[in-house]
Design an enzyme around this catalytic site. Sequence first.
Site, mmCIF file in Angstrom:
data_model
loop_
_atom_site.group_PDB
_atom_site.id
_atom_site.type_symbol
_atom_site.label_atom_id
_atom_site.label_comp_id
_atom_site.label_asym_id
_atom_site.label_seq_id
_atom_site.Cartn_x
_atom_site.Cartn_y
_atom_site.Cartn_z
ATOM 1 N N ASN A 42 -5.708 6.851 6.308
ATOM 2 C CA ASN A 42 -4.396 6.421 5.818
ATOM 3 C C ASN A 42 -3.286 7.173 6.543
ATOM 4 O OD1 ASN A 42 -5.496 8.588 4.253
ATOM 5 N ND2 ASN A 42 -3.984 8.264 2.641
ATOM 6 N N GLU A 44 0.636 7.715 5.975
ATOM 7 C CA GLU A 44 1.790 7.510 5.094
ATOM 8 C C GLU A 44 3.086 7.665 5.869
ATOM 9 O OE1 GLU A 44 1.107 10.075 1.695
ATOM 10 O OE2 GLU A 44 -0.540 8.782 1.006
ATOM 11 N N GLU A 55 -8.389 1.514 5.563
ATOM 12 C CA GLU A 55 -9.095 0.276 5.898
ATOM 13 C C GLU A 55 -8.321 -0.521 6.942
ATOM 14 O OE1 GLU A 55 -8.387 1.519 2.966
ATOM 15 O OE2 GLU A 55 -9.876 1.010 1.443
ATOM 16 N N CYS A 86 -7.661 -1.230 -2.094
ATOM 17 C CA CYS A 86 -6.542 -1.873 -2.800
ATOM 18 C C CYS A 86 -6.621 -3.392 -2.605
ATOM 19 C CB CYS A 86 -5.210 -1.334 -2.280
ATOM 20 S SG CYS A 86 -4.679 -2.015 -0.695
ATOM 21 N N CYS A 89 -6.024 -4.655 0.962
ATOM 22 C CA CYS A 89 -7.130 -4.379 1.885
ATOM 23 C C CYS A 89 -8.353 -5.226 1.572
ATOM 24 C CB CYS A 89 -7.460 -2.891 1.897
ATOM 25 S SG CYS A 89 -6.228 -1.959 2.836
HETATM 26 N N1 THU Z 1 -5.459 4.486 0.240
HETATM 27 C C1 THU Z 1 -6.269 4.099 1.273
HETATM 28 O O1 THU Z 1 -6.025 4.458 2.431
HETATM 29 N N2 THU Z 1 -7.334 3.328 0.986
HETATM 30 C C2 THU Z 1 -7.741 2.985 -0.267
HETATM 31 O O2 THU Z 1 -8.747 2.310 -0.430
HETATM 32 C C3 THU Z 1 -6.962 3.438 -1.434
HETATM 33 C C4 THU Z 1 -5.649 4.038 -1.118
HETATM 34 C C5 THU Z 1 -4.338 5.394 0.543
HETATM 35 C C6 THU Z 1 -2.985 4.785 0.544
HETATM 36 C C7 THU Z 1 -2.103 5.990 0.295
HETATM 37 O O3 THU Z 1 -1.846 6.654 1.526
HETATM 38 C C8 THU Z 1 -2.962 6.897 -0.556
HETATM 39 O O4 THU Z 1 -4.301 6.419 -0.417
HETATM 40 C C9 THU Z 1 -2.584 6.911 -2.024
HETATM 41 O O5 THU Z 1 -2.478 5.620 -2.514
#
Ligand code: THU
Length: 131
Positions: A42, A44, A55, A86, A89
């Site tokens: 991830n 951000e 993902e 989520c 995704c």
């Molecule tokens: N996040 C993911 O990268 N994948 C998931 O399956 C769930 C959530 C990340 C998004 C964000 O950067 C952090 O987790 C908190 O939501």
Amino acid sequence: AEMSDDLLQAARAVRENAHAPYSDFHVGAAIRSRSGIHVGCNVENASFPEGTCAEAGAIAAMVAAGDTEILEVLIYAEADRPVAPCGGCRQRLAEFGRPDTRLHLCDEKGIVETTTLGAMLPLGFQGDILK
Ligand code: THU
């Protein structure tokens, strides 16, 4: 599950590179396709909605490598329960996988749960309706 150990190691390693200064929730994803393993973490952003999930990064890496079929996918996070993708995704994964494509949810103990993309997104919107 033993067969998926290479995916587990790849997702665990890429999670170390997650850029998650806002949530402090670090996620790694690994996808197996014909050509090999593709990873994402991830990423951000100070403008929160611009952040991307692990993902999405792994899918982008797979497509950039020239593949369009997900054979197996694994998500690695460290939380008090398995981390499932989520909603957005689930749709992204469905684009390149099949309903019976396996999805492994993992933490520091290993694979906690194995499910399928179809179980994640029943009755999903499918691109073939546009043709
Ligand atoms: N996040 C993911 O990268 N994948 C998931 O399956 C769930 C959530 C990340 C998004 C964000 O950067 C952090 O987790 C908190 O939501």
